[in-house]
Design a protein around this motif. Structure first.
Motif, PDB file in Angstrom:
ATOM      1  N   GLY A  35       2.779   7.878  22.402  1.00  0.00           N
ATOM      2  CA  GLY A  35       2.496   9.181  21.978  1.00  0.00           C
ATOM      3  C   GLY A  35       3.281   9.643  21.314  1.00  0.00           C
ATOM      4  N   TRP A  36       3.021  10.763  20.197  1.00  0.00           N
ATOM      5  CA  TRP A  36       4.211  11.594  19.687  1.00  0.00           C
ATOM      6  C   TRP A  36       3.712  12.852  19.974  1.00  0.00           C
ATOM      7  N   PHE A  37       4.740  13.630  20.268  1.00  0.00           N
ATOM      8  CA  PHE A  37       4.537  15.253  20.724  1.00  0.00           C
ATOM      9  C   PHE A  37       5.574  15.838  19.673  1.00  0.00           C
ATOM     10  N   ARG A  38       5.265  17.207  19.638  1.00  0.00           N
ATOM     11  CA  ARG A  38       6.328  18.090  18.870  1.00  0.00           C
ATOM     12  C   ARG A  38       6.412  19.401  19.539  1.00  0.00           C
ATOM     13  N   GLN A  39       7.574  19.899  19.351  1.00  0.00           N
ATOM     14  CA  GLN A  39       7.787  21.423  19.886  1.00  0.00           C
ATOM     15  C   GLN A  39       8.535  22.010  18.988  1.00  0.00           C
ATOM     16  N   ALA A  40       8.031  23.347  18.735  1.00  0.00           N
ATOM     17  CA  ALA A  40       8.753  24.196  17.810  1.00  0.00           C
ATOM     18  C   ALA A  40       9.474  25.319  18.563  1.00  0.00           C
ATOM     19  N   PRO A  41      10.541  26.044  18.055  1.00  0.00           N
ATOM     20  CA  PRO A  41      11.328  26.855  18.840  1.00  0.00           C
ATOM     21  C   PRO A  41      10.211  28.163  19.348  1.00  0.00           C
ATOM     22  N   GLY A  42      10.423  28.448  20.638  1.00  0.00           N
ATOM     23  CA  GLY A  42       9.369  29.652  21.181  1.00  0.00           C
ATOM     24  C   GLY A  42       8.025  29.071  21.255  1.00  0.00           C
ATOM     25  N   LYS A  43       7.557  27.867  21.139  1.00  0.00           N
ATOM     26  CA  LYS A  43       6.254  27.410  21.272  1.00  0.00           C
ATOM     27  C   LYS A  43       6.137  26.398  22.343  1.00  0.00           C
ATOM     28  N   GLU A  44       5.119  25.843  22.970  1.00  0.00           N
ATOM     29  CA  GLU A  44       4.956  24.948  23.767  1.00  0.00           C
ATOM     30  C   GLU A  44       5.039  23.581  23.117  1.00  0.00           C
ATOM     31  N   VAL A 101      -1.901   5.649  30.309  1.00  0.00           N
ATOM     32  CA  VAL A 101      -3.004   6.253  29.899  1.00  0.00           C
ATOM     33  C   VAL A 101      -3.299   6.143  28.513  1.00  0.00           C
ATOM     34  N   VAL A 102      -4.362   5.636  27.990  1.00  0.00           N
ATOM     35  CA  VAL A 102      -4.643   5.165  26.637  1.00  0.00           C
ATOM     36  C   VAL A 102      -5.079   6.374  26.013  1.00  0.00           C
ATOM     37  N   GLY A 103      -4.403   6.801  24.863  1.00  0.00           N
ATOM     38  CA  GLY A 103      -4.884   7.744  24.075  1.00  0.00           C
ATOM     39  C   GLY A 103      -4.704   9.163  24.738  1.00  0.00           C
ATOM     40  N   SER A 104      -3.863   9.670  25.599  1.00  0.00           N
ATOM     41  CA  SER A 104      -3.806  10.776  26.419  1.00  0.00           C
ATOM     42  C   SER A 104      -3.117  11.840  25.622  1.00  0.00           C
ATOM     43  N   ARG A 105      -3.674  13.094  25.470  1.00  0.00           N
ATOM     44  CA  ARG A 105      -3.407  14.167  24.997  1.00  0.00           C
ATOM     45  C   ARG A 105      -2.265  14.822  25.946  1.00  0.00           C
ATOM     46  N   PRO A 107       0.959  15.783  28.222  1.00  0.00           N
ATOM     47  CA  PRO A 107       2.190  14.991  28.508  1.00  0.00           C
ATOM     48  C   PRO A 107       2.514  14.697  29.800  1.00  0.00           C
ATOM     49  N   GLY A 108       1.818  15.027  30.634  1.00  0.00           N
ATOM     50  CA  GLY A 108       1.648  14.737  32.030  1.00  0.00           C
ATOM     51  C   GLY A 108       1.507  13.242  32.443  1.00  0.00           C
ATOM     52  N   ASP A 109       0.656  12.551  31.393  1.00  0.00           N
ATOM     53  CA  ASP A 109       0.342  11.161  31.752  1.00  0.00           C
ATOM     54  C   ASP A 109       1.447  10.355  30.913  1.00  0.00           C
TER      55      ASP A 109
END
Length: 123
Positions: A35-44, A101-105, A107-109
């Motif tokens: 998976g790919w995730f992103r985080q901007a300053p001040g955001k989750e 875990v396939v296709g999980s959204r 981050p805990g997975d």
């Protein structure tokens, strides 16, 4: 036990493109959904895209559908994120992750994370 290293981030004007890569350290890379995730300053941290072990199934957050494409090459132990038509709202640190875990959204997975690469989109 999987080390992930992202590359390809940078500064681009709105409407431009960037290609991110995430290289894994182990030959068992093909066991993992990615998976790919992103985080901007001040955001989750936000889910961006996921791909199954064989690459046959993908998921995207609605805001990037039609603009971003996730893919993988198991022979190279690498997952990619092609980003087109970039918007200033896409500015964030992008991190790749590996899990079972396939296709999980969620981050805990995901069990392993890269350090992230900065993507900045100017107006």
């Amino acid at each position: 036990q999987v080390q992930l290293v992202e590359s390809g981030g940078g500064l681009v004007q709105a409407g431009g493109s960037l290609s991110l890569s995430c290289a894994a350290s182990r030959r068992t890379f093909s066991w993992y959904a990615m998976g790919w995730f992103r985080q901007a300053p001040g955001k989750e941290r936000e889910f961006v895209a996921a791909i199954s072990r064989t690459g046959g199934r993908t998921n995207y957050v609605d805001s990037v559908k039609g603009r971003f494409t996730i893919s993988r090459d198991n022979d190279k132990n690498t997952v990619y994120l092609q980003m087109n038509s970039l918007k200033p709202e896409d500015t964030a640190v992008y991190s790749c992750a590996a899990g079972l875990v396939v296709g999980s959204r969620d981050p805990g997975d995901y069990d392993y994370w890269g350090q992230g690469t900065q993507v900045t989109v100017s107006s």
